[in-house]
Scaffold this motif. Structure first.
Motif, PDB file in Angstrom:
ATOM      1  N   ALA A 175       0.860  -1.187   0.000  1.00  0.00           N
ATOM      2  CA  ALA A 175       0.000   0.000   0.000  1.00  0.00           C
ATOM      3  C   ALA A 175       0.891   1.230   0.000  1.00  0.00           C
ATOM      4  N   ARG A 176       0.387   2.325  -0.581  1.00  0.00           N
ATOM      5  CA  ARG A 176       1.169   3.562  -0.649  1.00  0.00           C
ATOM      6  C   ARG A 176       0.764   4.555   0.446  1.00  0.00           C
ATOM      7  N   HIS A 177      -0.531   4.661   0.705  1.00  0.00           N
ATOM      8  CA  HIS A 177      -1.050   5.619   1.680  1.00  0.00           C
ATOM      9  C   HIS A 177      -2.192   4.969   2.442  1.00  0.00           C
ATOM     10  N   LEU A 178      -2.461   5.492   3.643  1.00  0.00           N
ATOM     11  CA  LEU A 178      -3.522   4.947   4.482  1.00  0.00           C
ATOM     12  C   LEU A 178      -4.592   5.993   4.761  1.00  0.00           C
ATOM     13  N   GLY A 179      -5.827   5.526   4.838  1.00  0.00           N
ATOM     14  CA  GLY A 179      -6.940   6.415   5.142  1.00  0.00           C
ATOM     15  C   GLY A 179      -7.919   5.759   6.096  1.00  0.00           C
ATOM     16  N   LEU A 180      -8.789   6.569   6.665  1.00  0.00           N
ATOM     17  CA  LEU A 180      -9.842   6.118   7.571  1.00  0.00           C
ATOM     18  C   LEU A 180     -11.190   6.364   6.919  1.00  0.00           C
ATOM     19  N   SER A 181     -12.124   5.449   7.128  1.00  0.00           N
ATOM     20  CA  SER A 181     -13.492   5.624   6.687  1.00  0.00           C
ATOM     21  C   SER A 181     -14.388   5.562   7.917  1.00  0.00           C
ATOM     22  N   GLU A 182     -15.635   6.018   7.792  1.00  0.00           N
ATOM     23  CA  GLU A 182     -16.396   6.236   9.028  1.00  0.00           C
ATOM     24  C   GLU A 182     -17.880   5.923   8.905  1.00  0.00           C
ATOM     25  N   ILE A 183     -18.496   5.708  10.046  1.00  0.00           N
ATOM     26  CA  ILE A 183     -19.888   6.069  10.261  1.00  0.00           C
ATOM     27  C   ILE A 183     -19.907   7.218  11.262  1.00  0.00           C
ATOM     28  N   ASN A 184     -19.231   7.019  12.385  1.00  0.00           N
ATOM     29  CA  ASN A 184     -19.156   8.080  13.389  1.00  0.00           C
ATOM     30  C   ASN A 184     -17.709   8.257  13.844  1.00  0.00           C
ATOM     31  N   LEU A 185     -16.808   8.433  12.903  1.00  0.00           N
ATOM     32  CA  LEU A 185     -15.398   8.600  13.212  1.00  0.00           C
ATOM     33  C   LEU A 185     -15.173   9.881  14.006  1.00  0.00           C
ATOM     34  N   VAL A 216     -12.417  12.758  15.934  1.00  0.00           N
ATOM     35  CA  VAL A 216     -11.090  13.362  15.833  1.00  0.00           C
ATOM     36  C   VAL A 216     -10.105  12.604  16.707  1.00  0.00           C
ATOM     37  N   GLU A 217     -10.555  12.151  17.858  1.00  0.00           N
ATOM     38  CA  GLU A 217      -9.668  11.414  18.762  1.00  0.00           C
ATOM     39  C   GLU A 217      -9.162  10.139  18.100  1.00  0.00           C
ATOM     40  N   GLN A 218     -10.013   9.446  17.351  1.00  0.00           N
ATOM     41  CA  GLN A 218      -9.577   8.244  16.638  1.00  0.00           C
ATOM     42  C   GLN A 218      -8.580   8.585  15.536  1.00  0.00           C
ATOM     43  N   ILE A 219      -8.819   9.681  14.831  1.00  0.00           N
ATOM     44  CA  ILE A 219      -7.865  10.113  13.803  1.00  0.00           C
ATOM     45  C   ILE A 219      -6.513  10.392  14.432  1.00  0.00           C
ATOM     46  N   GLN A 220      -6.504  11.071  15.557  1.00  0.00           N
ATOM     47  CA  GLN A 220      -5.251  11.396  16.241  1.00  0.00           C
ATOM     48  C   GLN A 220      -4.517  10.148  16.704  1.00  0.00           C
ATOM     49  N   ARG A 221      -5.251   9.166  17.197  1.00  0.00           N
ATOM     50  CA  ARG A 221      -4.621   7.926  17.650  1.00  0.00           C
ATOM     51  C   ARG A 221      -3.981   7.187  16.484  1.00  0.00           C
ATOM     52  N   ALA A 222      -4.655   7.165  15.341  1.00  0.00           N
ATOM     53  CA  ALA A 222      -4.071   6.542  14.159  1.00  0.00           C
ATOM     54  C   ALA A 222      -2.855   7.328  13.682  1.00  0.00           C
ATOM     55  N   GLN A 223      -2.973   8.641  13.668  1.00  0.00           N
ATOM     56  CA  GLN A 223      -1.889   9.507  13.203  1.00  0.00           C
ATOM     57  C   GLN A 223      -0.613   9.302  14.015  1.00  0.00           C
ATOM     58  N   ALA A 224      -0.766   8.967  15.281  1.00  0.00           N
ATOM     59  CA  ALA A 224       0.402   8.752  16.134  1.00  0.00           C
ATOM     60  C   ALA A 224       1.178   7.496  15.739  1.00  0.00           C
ATOM     61  N   VAL A 225       0.511   6.587  15.002  1.00  0.00           N
ATOM     62  CA  VAL A 225       1.150   5.347  14.577  1.00  0.00           C
ATOM     63  C   VAL A 225       1.726   5.483  13.170  1.00  0.00           C
ATOM     64  N   HIS A 226       0.939   6.078  12.272  1.00  0.00           N
ATOM     65  CA  HIS A 226       1.339   6.232  10.871  1.00  0.00           C
ATOM     66  C   HIS A 226       0.511   7.360  10.270  1.00  0.00           C
ATOM     67  N   PRO A 227       1.079   8.138   9.341  1.00  0.00           N
ATOM     68  CA  PRO A 227       0.336   9.269   8.772  1.00  0.00           C
ATOM     69  C   PRO A 227      -1.018   8.877   8.190  1.00  0.00           C
ATOM     70  N   VAL A 228      -2.019   9.691   8.467  1.00  0.00           N
ATOM     71  CA  VAL A 228      -3.361   9.537   7.909  1.00  0.00           C
ATOM     72  C   VAL A 228      -3.445  10.438   6.678  1.00  0.00           C
ATOM     73  N   ALA A 229      -3.529   9.840   5.503  1.00  0.00           N
ATOM     74  CA  ALA A 229      -3.589  10.639   4.270  1.00  0.00           C
ATOM     75  C   ALA A 229      -4.986  11.183   4.028  1.00  0.00           C
ATOM     76  N   THR A 230      -6.002  10.367   4.349  1.00  0.00           N
ATOM     77  CA  THR A 230      -7.388  10.752   4.043  1.00  0.00           C
ATOM     78  C   THR A 230      -8.341  10.263   5.118  1.00  0.00           C
ATOM     79  N   VAL A 231      -9.456  10.948   5.171  1.00  0.00           N
ATOM     80  CA  VAL A 231     -10.625  10.475   5.913  1.00  0.00           C
ATOM     81  C   VAL A 231     -11.776  10.417   4.922  1.00  0.00           C
ATOM     82  N   GLN A 232     -12.469   9.279   4.874  1.00  0.00           N
ATOM     83  CA  GLN A 232     -13.652   9.173   4.019  1.00  0.00           C
ATOM     84  C   GLN A 232     -14.879   9.304   4.904  1.00  0.00           C
ATOM     85  N   ALA A 233     -15.728  10.284   4.573  1.00  0.00           N
ATOM     86  CA  ALA A 233     -16.891  10.585   5.407  1.00  0.00           C
ATOM     87  C   ALA A 233     -18.082  10.914   4.531  1.00  0.00           C
ATOM     88  N   GLU A 234     -19.270  10.602   5.030  1.00  0.00           N
ATOM     89  CA  GLU A 234     -20.468  11.042   4.321  1.00  0.00           C
ATOM     90  C   GLU A 234     -20.556  12.557   4.450  1.00  0.00           C
TER      91      GLU A 234
END
Length: 326
Positions: free
Chosen positions: A157-167, A169-187
């Motif tokens: 994989a080249r980049h990582l992203g998060l997808s959501e129903i009720n994602l 900011v705290e979850q994004i930050q926790r992921a970001q601390a492990v590896h860069p978050v390139a995108t968030v997919q949201a409705e």
């Protein structure tokens, strides 16, 4: 089509993408799918500059990636493939309305096996954007995200992203601390603006791209549905609160206001809804889904629609819809 990048670290893509889900999954399942037409839509998308193709392993389930792989077999280098992991089909046919029953699975061993399966179905040696479809409440996000980061380190994989129903900011930050978050997919659309409260500002501040799924309000914003009976049989929208008769009737005013702006500027309602999303910032990329060449061309043309400040003000003033999302 003009282009943008998915956040500060992601790949360059056309400003409008393509969601492939409906080609095999979720909407109007009683109508037979025409694979030849779906493949032609993928080809036409690339020709129009719609380079981001979004799919997921569980769509179908497990058939959508194969379709996308066939569509890109001789033009892989022209596409940015975004797929997902983190849901698994428990019962492929037994859900309400015949929809598959799925559940979260964020276990690292599942991620490690799933990416290899996705690569096989897609017929490629790497995924441009690998997204966590849903956060598994039973697995710390750091463990799931760490396994996904292993895929990046391995070149799968080249980049990582998060997808959501009720994602959150705290979850994004926790992921970001492990590896860069390139995108968030949201409705995100004119009738689902929840992300404007916290997630969208966070993405702007931290250089994270936002992929807007269901940017046409699951078809409602384009005026397709005047009553519950207009919904196809065996269609997931029949279970959603906003499409129930009383709510749907109240929400017709939203589609009417989009149509008024569209008539005023000589565009379609779909183009206005997508153009409004493009005014939310260069990091916002709508990914409307379609399996029809006509609608693909209409959606892609939204990249050239310019909304005036008065148009944007009118659209911003559209009230929130009646009914919850799910």
């Amino acid at each position: 089509m003009r282009t943008t990048t998915l956040g500060t670290s992601g790949p360059e893509v056309g400003v409008v993408g393509l969601g492939a889900m409906g080609m095999t999954f979720a909407y109007d399942m009683a109508t037979p799918r025409d694979e030849a037409t779906s493949l032609s839509v993928i080809h036409q998308a690339l020709d129009l500059g719609v380079t981001l193709i979004d799919t997921a392993d569980v769509y179908g389930p497990y058939t959508n990636e194969s379709l996308v792989g066939r569509g890109l077999a001789d033009r892989r280098d022209r596409a940015v493939i975004a797929t997902k992991v983190g849901l698994e089909a428990v019962d492929p046919t037994g859900g309400p309305g015949g929809s598959p029953i799925v559940r979260p699975n964020g276990r690292p061993e599942h991620v490690r096996a799933a990416i290899d399966a996705s690569l096989r179905r897609l017929g490629t040696d790497h995924i441009d954007l690998y997204q966590l479809h849903r956060v598994d409440p039973e697995v710390p996000i750091e463990e799931t995200w760490g396994a996904m980061a292993e895929a990046v380190a391995a070149g799968k994989a080249r980049h990582l992203g998060l997808s959501e129903i009720n994602l959150t900011v705290e979850q994004i930050q926790r992921a970001q601390a492990v590896h860069p978050v390139a995108t968030v997919q949201a409705e995100f659309s004119l009738w689902t603006r929840d992300v404007q409260a916290e997630v969208l500002p966070h993405c702007r501040e931290h250089g994270i791209g936002l992929l807007a799924y269901s940017p046409l309000g699951r078809g409602f914003l384009v005026g397709r549905f005047a009553s519950f009976d207009d919904l196809p049989q065996n269609d997931q929208r029949r279970r959603l609160p906003r499409f129930q008769e009383e709510n749907l009737h109240a929400n017709l005013d939203i589609a009417a206001k989009v149509s008024q702006v569209a008539e005023r500027i000589g565009a379609t309602s779909a183009q206005v809804a997508l153009a409004w999303l493009l005014t939310q910032g260069p990091h916002v990329v709508p990914i409307p889904g379609t399996k029809t060449p006509k609608y693909l061309a209409d959606n892609a043309a939204a990249a050239d629609v310019r909304l005036s400040p008065a148009d944007i003000a009118d659209l911003d003033a559209i009230p929130a819809p009646a009914g919850a999302r799910y």
